[in-house]
Motif scaffolding. Structure first.
Motif, PDB file in Angstrom:
ATOM      1  N   TRP B  48      -0.546   5.788  -6.560  1.00  0.00           N
ATOM      2  CA  TRP B  48      -2.076   5.910  -7.008  1.00  0.00           C
ATOM      3  C   TRP B  48      -2.381   5.211  -8.005  1.00  0.00           C
ATOM      4  O   TRP B  48      -3.313   4.434  -8.173  1.00  0.00           O
ATOM      5  CB  TRP B  48      -2.355   7.374  -6.633  1.00  0.00           C
ATOM      6  N   THR B  52      -2.885   0.977  -6.218  1.00  0.00           N
ATOM      7  CA  THR B  52      -3.814   1.071  -5.316  1.00  0.00           C
ATOM      8  C   THR B  52      -5.442   0.897  -5.824  1.00  0.00           C
ATOM      9  O   THR B  52      -6.380   0.901  -5.330  1.00  0.00           O
ATOM     10  CB  THR B  52      -3.978   2.540  -4.686  1.00  0.00           C
ATOM     11  N   ASN B  55      -7.588   4.250  -5.276  1.00  0.00           N
ATOM     12  CA  ASN B  55      -7.918   4.616  -4.241  1.00  0.00           C
ATOM     13  C   ASN B  55      -7.921   6.129  -3.971  1.00  0.00           C
ATOM     14  O   ASN B  55      -6.779   6.665  -4.088  1.00  0.00           O
ATOM     15  CB  ASN B  55      -7.073   3.894  -3.148  1.00  0.00           C
TER      16      ASN B  55
END
Lengths: 302, 100, 188
Positions: B48, B52, B55
């Motif tokens: 994460w 990402t 996100n």
């Protein structure tokens, strides 16, 4: 403010608060003692305990026994770090300070359980078990009423929560908050009337085998824990450092001292209740009331 | 940084696998399972954080893993208690048959 | 992405702490120590999460584990014959196989982690806690609520499983301790 400055501030608050608590407790509960001796009592008691030899038991878990008081003191300090004392901190707050405080206060369970387990003795272990039952039944209401103050402030940082009380204290906005908080805080610090882990029916419970410097350390750590809990109560329910005329840090000190004296008063004047009834009280009375607190605050915030 | 985090998570996971397979006591086996979930949390947050672009579904996945941990602990302890009540068994060797 | 040297140092320190305490869980005789070594491992991972900007998740992990590990310690003390670890003991089976499986899974996963190429899209420096809140009560509310319902189902199921008295009388009626035959090889 620098990290060192915050450390000194927190240490001063914890030591000073512990002294206030010990004196208040002596004045309220010490039978036949005059006022002047109450002010020197904490120092005398500390010197007495430091001179006392540290007794031991047969095959204790010595590492855990030594660690537990330091762990308790460390948790009190960690919980206090997230609370602004003298005013808004220029370096910015700890972002999720309220959660940090909650995590530190629930790890108190670990410290007490270890301290009861370590002496390899029956009565302290029963005290630790009692504390586990108590904390597991009031942990949820405790966390809920503390986190509810974040709803109107729209932030988990304690500094923002204090700032958002400039018009009205959360004591008045959330009338259920402070009473539930004080009850659960007294239980988390195993302070009277909820000092069941140290009950006289257990011959002292978790401290039955502790003596000397170890007992002194444990007593100080517990007092520091009370100070941290009162500091947080003053910050999130009584507006922390906000107040007219006087400087901010003095308001924090006054409000914290008021809560400490209130806790000392209830601790000495109210009857102890059995652990079974306390567990019932936690689940059946405090938890629904805390949920009402959350719902009402959410409703008002909408 | 991601490499370092993934190696740490792999080490925790390996210890968890060892514990879950080698221990005889039910509760110790559950500790191995918890360690594996622990490394799963670390890996999810690593991805994460690093890959990402923030996100929030990554954080949501951690919440789901925490719920899984709670479920595992509750059902695990309930099963241990039930098995101990009905069979007086506290280690896996005592559960040779799955019926009476 | 360019994490600072301090992040590297903190992650390495907490990572070593998580791995070593995780290993000590299975190396100590005292059940209380085993449970709390596991908690130390969780606290180290929670601290790493805080370093990785997921403050809320890291602290929630620590908060949850403090209660869970105490319950675990109580269960360990309940169910082990020698919970205090006053005598040394080894309660393991298939030790070599598990060792191989553990080391093997570590090597494979670490190899994947080192060799594989991952996209480099770091999280932006906004408040991740607020983003999580928006996600939980917005797009992914159904998932969040399902987790809540699952936990409720687990509460009921766990009580049903562990209750002493059920529909068919006492759960421990007529239960006897099974004999242990340590030699497991030739069993007919």
């Amino acid at each position: 403010m620098t990290t060192l400055g915050i450390g000194i501030q927190v240490a001063a608050m914890l030591v000073g608060g512990a002294y206030v608590l010990a004196v208040a407790d002596r004045l309220i509960g010490g039978s036949g003692s005059n006022v002047r001796s109450a002010f020197s009592y904490p120092v005398k008691r500390l010197s007495f305990l430091m001179l006392q030899p540290v007794t031991t038991t047969e095959r204790p878990d010595l590492a855990a026994w030594i660690l537990a008081p330091s762990l308790l003191l460390g948790l009190a300090a960690v919980g206090a770090v997230s609370i602004p004392i003298g005013g808004p901190s220029p370096g910015g707050d700890i972002p999720a300070g309220l959660v940090l405080f909650g995590a530190a206060m629930l790890i108190v369970l670990v410290a007490v359980f270890i301290f009861g387990w370590a002496p390899n003795s029956v009565l302290p272990m029963i005290g630790g078990y009692r504390f586990a039952a108590m904390v597991l039944s009031i942990g949820i209401p405790f966390s809920l009423v503390v986190l509810t103050t974040a709803i109107p402030a729209e932030s988990l940082s304690v500094g923002t929560i204090v700032e958002s009380q400039s018009s009205l204290w959360y004591l008045l906005v959330q009338p259920l908050g402070l009473p539930i908080y004080l009850i659960t805080a007294a239980a988390i610090a195993f302070w009277g009337p909820f000092d069941l882990p140290e009950g006289t029916d257990l011959a002292g419970g978790i401290v039955a085998e502790a003596s000397g410097a170890r007992l002194a350390m444990w007593r100080f750590a517990r007092a520091a824990l009370m100070v941290t809990l009162s500091l947080m109560g003053a910050a999130v329910f009584l507006g922390g450092y906000l107040g007219p005329v006087l400087p901010g840090w003095l308001w924090t000190v006054i409000k914290t001292a008021v809560l400490l004296i209130l806790l000392a008063l209830t601790g000495r004047t109210m009857a102890r209740i059995r652990v079974q009834r306390f567990v019932w009280f936690g689940w059946v009375v405090l938890l629904p009331l805390a949920l009402v607190d959350v719902f009402v605050s959410g409703w008002v915030a909408l | 940084m991601i490499d370092l985090l993934l190696v740490i998570a792999a080490a925790v996971f390996g210890i968890g696998v060892y514990g879950a397979l080698s221990q005889q006591s039910f509760v110790m086996i559950m500790m191995g399972l918890e360690l594996m979930l622990n490394s799963a949390v670390l890996v999810v947050v690593t991805f994460w954080w690093g890959t990402t672009g923030g996100n929030p579904s990554g954080q949501l996945l951690v919440i789901v893993i925490l719920a899984v941990m709670a479920v595992e602990a509750a059902i695990g302890f309930a099963l241990v208690t039930a098995v101990y009540r009905s069979r007086k068994a506290d280690i896996t060797e005592k559960l040779r048959r799955l019926r009476f | 992405m360019n994490p600072g040297l301090l992040s590297y140092f903190l992650v390495s320190a907490f990572g070593i702490g998580a791995v070593v305490s995780g290993w000590l869980v299975f190396r100590t005789d005292s059940m209380l120590r085993a449970a709390y070594w596991l908690m130390v491992s969780f606290v180290a991972v929670g601290a790493m999460l805080v370093v990785l900007d997921a403050q809320f998740l890291g602290l929630i992990l620590i908060l949850m584990m403090s209660g869970e590990m105490t319950i675990m310690a109580i269960f360990m003390i309940m169910f082990m014959m020698n919970p205090a670890g006053l005598n040394p003991m080894t309660m393991v089976h298939q030790h070599r196989t598990s060792m191989v499986a553990g080391v093997g899974s570590f090597l494979v996963l670490a190899w994947v982690g080192v060799v594989a190429e991952f996209p480099d899209r770091p999280a932006p420096a906004v408040d991740p806690t607020a983003a999580l809140g928006e996600e939980l009560l917005g797009r992914s509310m159904l998932i969040f609520e399902s987790a809540g319902v699952a936990l409720l189902a687990v509460m009921i199921g766990a009580i049903a499983l562990a209750a002493k008295r059920g529909r068919f009388g006492d759960a421990d009626a007529g239960s006897v301790e099974p004999e242990i035959d340590v030699d497991t090889g030739s069993r007919t």
